[in-house]
Design a protein around this motif. Structure first.
Motif, PDB file in Angstrom:
ATOM      1  N   ALA A 133     -11.519  -2.243   7.697  1.00  0.00           N
ATOM      2  CA  ALA A 133     -11.052  -1.592   6.459  1.00  0.00           C
ATOM      3  C   ALA A 133     -12.046  -0.478   6.144  1.00  0.00           C
ATOM      4  O   ALA A 133     -13.251  -0.694   6.214  1.00  0.00           O
ATOM      5  CB  ALA A 133     -10.969  -2.594   5.312  1.00  0.00           C
ATOM      6  N   ARG A 134     -11.528   0.684   5.821  1.00  0.00           N
ATOM      7  CA  ARG A 134     -12.383   1.837   5.589  1.00  0.00           C
ATOM      8  C   ARG A 134     -13.199   1.674   4.301  1.00  0.00           C
ATOM      9  O   ARG A 134     -12.670   1.265   3.273  1.00  0.00           O
ATOM     10  CB  ARG A 134     -11.547   3.117   5.457  1.00  0.00           C
ATOM     11  N   SER A 191      -7.263 -18.524  -9.218  1.00  0.00           N
ATOM     12  CA  SER A 191      -8.268 -19.361  -8.557  1.00  0.00           C
ATOM     13  C   SER A 191      -9.530 -18.569  -8.263  1.00  0.00           C
ATOM     14  O   SER A 191      -9.521 -17.664  -7.427  1.00  0.00           O
ATOM     15  CB  SER A 191      -7.708 -19.922  -7.244  1.00  0.00           C
ATOM     16  N   ALA A 192     -10.618 -18.936  -8.935  1.00  0.00           N
ATOM     17  CA  ALA A 192     -11.907 -18.299  -8.663  1.00  0.00           C
ATOM     18  C   ALA A 192     -12.363 -18.610  -7.239  1.00  0.00           C
ATOM     19  O   ALA A 192     -12.924 -17.747  -6.554  1.00  0.00           O
ATOM     20  CB  ALA A 192     -12.945 -18.775  -9.671  1.00  0.00           C
ATOM     21  N   THR A 193     -12.100 -19.816  -6.783  1.00  0.00           N
ATOM     22  CA  THR A 193     -12.508 -20.212  -5.432  1.00  0.00           C
ATOM     23  C   THR A 193     -11.803 -19.374  -4.369  1.00  0.00           C
ATOM     24  O   THR A 193     -12.443 -18.868  -3.434  1.00  0.00           O
ATOM     25  CB  THR A 193     -12.186 -21.702  -5.202  1.00  0.00           C
ATOM     26  N   LEU A 194     -10.502 -19.216  -4.502  1.00  0.00           N
ATOM     27  CA  LEU A 194      -9.751 -18.459  -3.508  1.00  0.00           C
ATOM     28  C   LEU A 194     -10.075 -16.968  -3.587  1.00  0.00           C
ATOM     29  O   LEU A 194     -10.084 -16.280  -2.563  1.00  0.00           O
ATOM     30  CB  LEU A 194      -8.247 -18.699  -3.683  1.00  0.00           C
ATOM     31  N   TRP A 195     -10.349 -16.454  -4.770  1.00  0.00           N
ATOM     32  CA  TRP A 195     -10.716 -15.051  -4.906  1.00  0.00           C
ATOM     33  C   TRP A 195     -12.089 -14.783  -4.286  1.00  0.00           C
ATOM     34  O   TRP A 195     -12.298 -13.773  -3.619  1.00  0.00           O
ATOM     35  CB  TRP A 195     -10.674 -14.629  -6.361  1.00  0.00           C
ATOM     36  N   ASP A 196     -13.016 -15.705  -4.456  1.00  0.00           N
ATOM     37  CA  ASP A 196     -14.315 -15.565  -3.789  1.00  0.00           C
ATOM     38  C   ASP A 196     -14.138 -15.522  -2.277  1.00  0.00           C
ATOM     39  O   ASP A 196     -14.762 -14.711  -1.582  1.00  0.00           O
ATOM     40  CB  ASP A 196     -15.240 -16.728  -4.158  1.00  0.00           C
ATOM     41  N   ALA A 197     -13.279 -16.406  -1.761  1.00  0.00           N
ATOM     42  CA  ALA A 197     -13.027 -16.440  -0.320  1.00  0.00           C
ATOM     43  C   ALA A 197     -12.343 -15.164   0.145  1.00  0.00           C
ATOM     44  O   ALA A 197     -12.680 -14.608   1.204  1.00  0.00           O
ATOM     45  CB  ALA A 197     -12.171 -17.658   0.034  1.00  0.00           C
ATOM     46  N   ALA A 198     -11.371 -14.682  -0.635  1.00  0.00           N
ATOM     47  CA  ALA A 198     -10.658 -13.459  -0.272  1.00  0.00           C
ATOM     48  C   ALA A 198     -11.603 -12.271  -0.233  1.00  0.00           C
ATOM     49  O   ALA A 198     -11.572 -11.452   0.700  1.00  0.00           O
ATOM     50  CB  ALA A 198      -9.528 -13.205  -1.263  1.00  0.00           C
ATOM     51  N   ARG A 199     -12.465 -12.150  -1.237  1.00  0.00           N
ATOM     52  CA  ARG A 199     -13.428 -11.050  -1.244  1.00  0.00           C
ATOM     53  C   ARG A 199     -14.379 -11.130  -0.060  1.00  0.00           C
ATOM     54  O   ARG A 199     -14.762 -10.097   0.506  1.00  0.00           O
ATOM     55  CB  ARG A 199     -14.209 -11.047  -2.560  1.00  0.00           C
ATOM     56  N   HIS A 200     -14.754 -12.337   0.313  1.00  0.00           N
ATOM     57  CA  HIS A 200     -15.630 -12.508   1.468  1.00  0.00           C
ATOM     58  C   HIS A 200     -14.956 -11.983   2.740  1.00  0.00           C
ATOM     59  O   HIS A 200     -15.584 -11.295   3.555  1.00  0.00           O
ATOM     60  CB  HIS A 200     -15.998 -13.979   1.644  1.00  0.00           C
ATOM     61  N   LEU A 201     -13.674 -12.284   2.904  1.00  0.00           N
ATOM     62  CA  LEU A 201     -12.935 -11.790   4.070  1.00  0.00           C
ATOM     63  C   LEU A 201     -12.829 -10.259   4.045  1.00  0.00           C
ATOM     64  O   LEU A 201     -13.012  -9.592   5.067  1.00  0.00           O
ATOM     65  CB  LEU A 201     -11.542 -12.411   4.116  1.00  0.00           C
ATOM     66  N   ILE A 202     -12.533  -9.712   2.878  1.00  0.00           N
ATOM     67  CA  ILE A 202     -12.414  -8.248   2.777  1.00  0.00           C
ATOM     68  C   ILE A 202     -13.766  -7.580   3.039  1.00  0.00           C
ATOM     69  O   ILE A 202     -13.854  -6.579   3.771  1.00  0.00           O
ATOM     70  CB  ILE A 202     -11.868  -7.849   1.392  1.00  0.00           C
ATOM     71  N   ALA A 251     -11.217  -0.312   1.666  1.00  0.00           N
ATOM     72  CA  ALA A 251     -11.578  -1.689   1.321  1.00  0.00           C
ATOM     73  C   ALA A 251     -11.520  -1.892  -0.188  1.00  0.00           C
ATOM     74  O   ALA A 251     -11.078  -2.949  -0.668  1.00  0.00           O
ATOM     75  CB  ALA A 251     -12.966  -2.015   1.861  1.00  0.00           C
ATOM     76  N   ASP A 252     -11.933  -0.885  -0.958  1.00  0.00           N
ATOM     77  CA  ASP A 252     -11.842  -0.998  -2.416  1.00  0.00           C
ATOM     78  C   ASP A 252     -10.390  -1.094  -2.862  1.00  0.00           C
ATOM     79  O   ASP A 252     -10.069  -1.814  -3.812  1.00  0.00           O
ATOM     80  CB  ASP A 252     -12.512   0.208  -3.079  1.00  0.00           C
ATOM     81  N   GLY A 253      -9.511  -0.357  -2.187  1.00  0.00           N
ATOM     82  CA  GLY A 253      -8.095  -0.442  -2.496  1.00  0.00           C
ATOM     83  C   GLY A 253      -7.541  -1.823  -2.209  1.00  0.00           C
ATOM     84  O   GLY A 253      -6.710  -2.344  -2.971  1.00  0.00           O
ATOM     85  N   VAL A 254      -7.979  -2.419  -1.111  1.00  0.00           N
ATOM     86  CA  VAL A 254      -7.552  -3.776  -0.783  1.00  0.00           C
ATOM     87  C   VAL A 254      -8.027  -4.742  -1.861  1.00  0.00           C
ATOM     88  O   VAL A 254      -7.263  -5.586  -2.348  1.00  0.00           O
ATOM     89  CB  VAL A 254      -8.080  -4.203   0.603  1.00  0.00           C
ATOM     90  N   ARG A 255      -9.290  -4.616  -2.259  1.00  0.00           N
ATOM     91  CA  ARG A 255      -9.825  -5.498  -3.301  1.00  0.00           C
ATOM     92  C   ARG A 255      -9.020  -5.355  -4.600  1.00  0.00           C
ATOM     93  O   ARG A 255      -8.720  -6.342  -5.271  1.00  0.00           O
ATOM     94  CB  ARG A 255     -11.299  -5.178  -3.570  1.00  0.00           C
ATOM     95  N   SER A 256      -8.679  -4.125  -4.942  1.00  0.00           N
ATOM     96  CA  SER A 256      -7.915  -3.884  -6.159  1.00  0.00           C
ATOM     97  C   SER A 256      -6.555  -4.553  -6.107  1.00  0.00           C
ATOM     98  O   SER A 256      -6.114  -5.181  -7.080  1.00  0.00           O
ATOM     99  CB  SER A 256      -7.752  -2.377  -6.372  1.00  0.00           C
ATOM    100  N   TYR A 316       0.809  -1.218   0.000  1.00  0.00           N
ATOM    101  CA  TYR A 316       0.000   0.000   0.000  1.00  0.00           C
ATOM    102  C   TYR A 316       0.850   1.279   0.000  1.00  0.00           C
ATOM    103  O   TYR A 316       0.307   2.375   0.107  1.00  0.00           O
ATOM    104  CB  TYR A 316      -0.959   0.000   1.194  1.00  0.00           C
ATOM    105  N   ASP A 317       2.162   1.131  -0.132  1.00  0.00           N
ATOM    106  CA  ASP A 317       3.059   2.294  -0.170  1.00  0.00           C
ATOM    107  C   ASP A 317       3.334   2.650  -1.630  1.00  0.00           C
ATOM    108  O   ASP A 317       4.276   2.155  -2.246  1.00  0.00           O
ATOM    109  CB  ASP A 317       4.360   1.979   0.568  1.00  0.00           C
ATOM    110  N   THR A 318       2.488   3.501  -2.189  1.00  0.00           N
ATOM    111  CA  THR A 318       2.603   3.824  -3.616  1.00  0.00           C
ATOM    112  C   THR A 318       3.889   4.573  -3.933  1.00  0.00           C
ATOM    113  O   THR A 318       4.458   4.418  -5.014  1.00  0.00           O
ATOM    114  CB  THR A 318       1.398   4.650  -4.079  1.00  0.00           C
ATOM    115  N   GLU A 319       4.376   5.396  -2.997  1.00  0.00           N
ATOM    116  CA  GLU A 319       5.600   6.150  -3.232  1.00  0.00           C
ATOM    117  C   GLU A 319       6.797   5.205  -3.350  1.00  0.00           C
ATOM    118  O   GLU A 319       7.616   5.332  -4.269  1.00  0.00           O
ATOM    119  CB  GLU A 319       5.824   7.156  -2.111  1.00  0.00           C
ATOM    120  N   ALA A 320       6.897   4.268  -2.421  1.00  0.00           N
ATOM    121  CA  ALA A 320       8.006   3.316  -2.457  1.00  0.00           C
ATOM    122  C   ALA A 320       7.927   2.421  -3.686  1.00  0.00           C
ATOM    123  O   ALA A 320       8.945   1.918  -4.171  1.00  0.00           O
ATOM    124  CB  ALA A 320       8.024   2.472  -1.189  1.00  0.00           C
ATOM    125  N   GLY A 321       6.724   2.215  -4.195  1.00  0.00           N
ATOM    126  CA  GLY A 321       6.550   1.336  -5.342  1.00  0.00           C
ATOM    127  C   GLY A 321       7.016   1.913  -6.656  1.00  0.00           C
ATOM    128  O   GLY A 321       7.175   1.185  -7.642  1.00  0.00           O
TER     129      GLY A 321
END
Length: 216
Positions: free
Chosen positions: A211-212, A191-202, A177-182, A101-106
């Protein structure tokens, strides 16, 4: 940031004379990568009140490949994928960790890591260095099923740690939260399965205020 100009660890206690020259370069590399244990990441541990280091992260990814390979959308070579995750962060010995999440360092991340890869893999005999550099390049390019799954693990693992920390780096100023999803959407490339699970957690983290939401 790790000091790119620091000397080799092996020079502190030089290896004895008489060793095979090829083996000497292998040993020098293996001693040097012990530095990976000192590179701290932003992610908190689930089991202790501290941040994880790169070596811990890489081990966790290797285990995740073993456990979660069945959820890959495409068949993957598990052994090859483990090689990718073991090698992928070695360059951070010299380039340092760049928080997601550090855009400057990136901004100069690629440049720093390319230079680090040249130096680190150059410690090895040419054929060995070429093999490990190819693994690092493959991970970065994400052009193979194995590389896409390895990258998915790299995004999923800190998500699980942040969940256990009730937000963790999701609470970084400016992160939503949208930034996290992105940032985590790359999981869906493997993996569609793991992405569904990840979105559920977010989504649930956002609902709980970990997450804001946009505009908050």
């Amino acid at each position: 940031m790790t000091n790119f100009d620091a000397g080799l660890l092996a020079d502190r206690t030089p290896l004895p004379s008489g060793l095979d020259s090829r083996l000497l370069r292998h040993f020098t590399f293996l001693i040097e990568v012990d530095k990976l244990k000192t590179v701290l990441r932003a992610s908190p541990l689930a089991a202790a009140d501290r941040r994880e280091n790169d070596a811990e992260h890489s081990w966790h990814l290797a285990l995740m490949v073993l456990v979660l390979a069945e959820h890959a959308d495409e068949p993957i070579d598990v052994g090859h994928t483990i090689k990718l995750v073991v090698v992928h962060d070695l360059v951070e010995i010299y380039a340092g960790d760049t928080p997601i999440y550090d855009t400057e360092a990136g901004k100069d991340q690629r440049e720093r890591e390319e230079a680090a890869a040249d130096r680190l893999f150059g410690l090895l005999p040419e054929d060995s260095g070429r093999e490990l550099r190819a693994l690092w390049d493959e991970f970065e390019a994400r052009a193979t099923p194995e590389a896409r799954f390895a990258k998915a693990m790299d995004r999923l693992q800190p998500l699980l740690l942040n969940w256990m920390a009730e937000g963790g780096t999701w609470r970084t100023p400016g992160v939503t939260a949208d930034g996290v999803r992105s940032r985590k959407a790359v999981i869906g490339e493997a993996s569609a399965t793991l992405w569904d699970a990840a979105r559920h957690l977010i989504d649930e983290g956002e609902r709980r205020g970990w997450a804001r939401s946009h505009g908050r």
